[in-house]
Write an enzyme that holds these catalytic residues in place. Sequence first.
Site, short mmCIF file in Angstrom:
data_model
loop_
_atom_site.label_atom_id
_atom_site.label_comp_id
_atom_site.label_asym_id
_atom_site.label_seq_id
_atom_site.Cartn_x
_atom_site.Cartn_y
_atom_site.Cartn_z
N SER A 55 52.44 33.41 35.84
CA SER A 55 51.87 32.39 36.69
C SER A 55 52.70 31.10 36.62
O SER A 55 53.91 31.15 36.83
CB SER A 55 50.41 32.16 36.30
OG SER A 55 49.71 31.49 37.32
N ASP A 82 48.02 37.33 40.65
CA ASP A 82 48.39 36.53 39.47
C ASP A 82 48.50 37.40 38.21
O ASP A 82 47.59 38.17 37.89
CB ASP A 82 47.34 35.44 39.27
CG ASP A 82 47.78 34.38 38.28
OD1 ASP A 82 48.07 34.72 37.12
OD2 ASP A 82 47.84 33.20 38.68
#
Length: 584
Positions: free
Chosen positions: A340, A454
């Site tokens: 991320s 993610d």
Amino acid sequence: MPRHIDQARQLLEQVAWFQALPEVAREALLAGCEGRDLPGGAVLFFEGETSDSAYLVLSGSLGAFKRDEHGSHLIGQIVMGETVGELGVLTQRPRTASVRALRDSEVLRLPAAHLEAVGAQYPQALVGLSRLALRRATEPRASRYHDAAPRTIALLAQSEGVDLRGFAQTLAVALSRYGKVRQLTSDSAGLAPAQYLAMESEARFVLYIADAADAEWRSQCRRQADAWLLVARASGQPTADAEILFARTSASVPTPEHLVLVHDGKPRLGAGHRWHALRDSASLHHVRHAGDIGRVARLLCGQSLGLVLSGGGARGFAHIGVIKALREAGFEIDVVGGTSIGAVIGAGIAADWSVEEMTEIFRRCFYDTNPLSDYTLPFVSLVSGRKASRLLQEAFGSRDIEDLPLPYFCMSSNLTTGKAAIHRRGPLWQWLRASIAIPGLMPPVCMGGEVHVDGGVINNLPVDVMRGMHQGEVIAVDIGGNYVIKSAIDEVDLPPIWQLATEWFRNRRRPKLSQILLRAGMVNSGSAALEARELSTLLLTPPLDDIDLLEWKAFYRAIDRGYQHTLRIVGGRKDVLSEAPGFL
């Protein structure tokens, strides 16, 4: 009696149990041993066989293999000066693994019957051997085998214009920090096998340099090597005899290969992808200057330093402060990975940006403009993702992951397979976009029929991935593991809209949808993060509790928190890791 009895005696004296024996016992033990040559690929013994002898590796390297339902797998190596098979001899149990030569090797066989005869006359021989076997059997790893650094390395030019001897000289200087280095060129082609053995015995590393158009010498360099360095000019083309054009060996354990691209200045965009496509199984290295060759040396001998950065939204700016403090303390980061926002900051580190460059570029991307402000009809997500994609493309351009000067990986979560996805090649901005695609907040990245979101959904602190690709020490930075959402309101359902409006003015705020989605996307990786913390050599957890995951205006505050925390931990000293086993 082995041909190289002096070499066998010298190596055995490095083993504690043998060293502690009186000289007469040592000679009695050696008298009943025999040498054995093992061509590359030859089997020393099979799993399940009777343990009738132990072995000392005099030269070369052996591989230990375990069989399961998927076939036979390499579980570790046994290198020169190490023994194998002693536990089975002492317990009188069958072999627990198969062992074969990874390259041309020579071993000293210590028959079980002879060990027992010597032990009857000199009991301390078996006592010492038992202690050695017990210590190895109780080591943390399930097996006593290990991932050994190569001792012999073949340098093989893959394109015209490669200064192989110059490269070898710089590499030798870098490797000499970890032990004596010998360099062998085509002038050494006529040496006897015993002479090669003597050189490998006296030096920690031997570089076999294929520096001439001599096919026989080049072939010998390949056979003698534990690892190949395929050296090419990034701007060049493979020569007709380049190993990179040939099919990988059909041996059960192909020799590890490292593709080294030599650049004139900045890495050429596209060169990494072009060359790596020819041999995607090889580890890729970019060399612009002597410092990069030093990195190759550290990676080769397991003395490199990896950095893993976790996800955590706006808290991730603390990573910039962490790298600033680490660089000031003299740490040389060799491999970078992240998830991320950690993947985004990590890409800047792998691009070899200065702290000032990272601060300026990421300020424009996050502080000057909210990357999650392009709201859309929530059919798939709250925002369209176009703004984040544009900002990532502006920051990183068209470079591929293979173009980054430092080895790098980022993580996404593959919703199609339900597994974490590791990205080490391909368009950088695209996989960064996948790594930050918070489910429900930002649309997923769909590629090749698969859906990526993610990386923090599955693995927010991928230290395990770093350990799998990197033998050195690992610094992990966790900036998201302690994030919690709280509410001052007790309720099950939302009240009518008119009541929500009045409560807004009375400051009775509920958790925002974006906060809920972001936290929900990270919650499943909590246990994995705890395990990752255990795998790291040094864990850094800057105090960021008062910074929200979407508080982009906390940019400078987060940077300072990461910097100050790291200064307190490392104290401006590189030797903070010196107590870690194996770190030099």
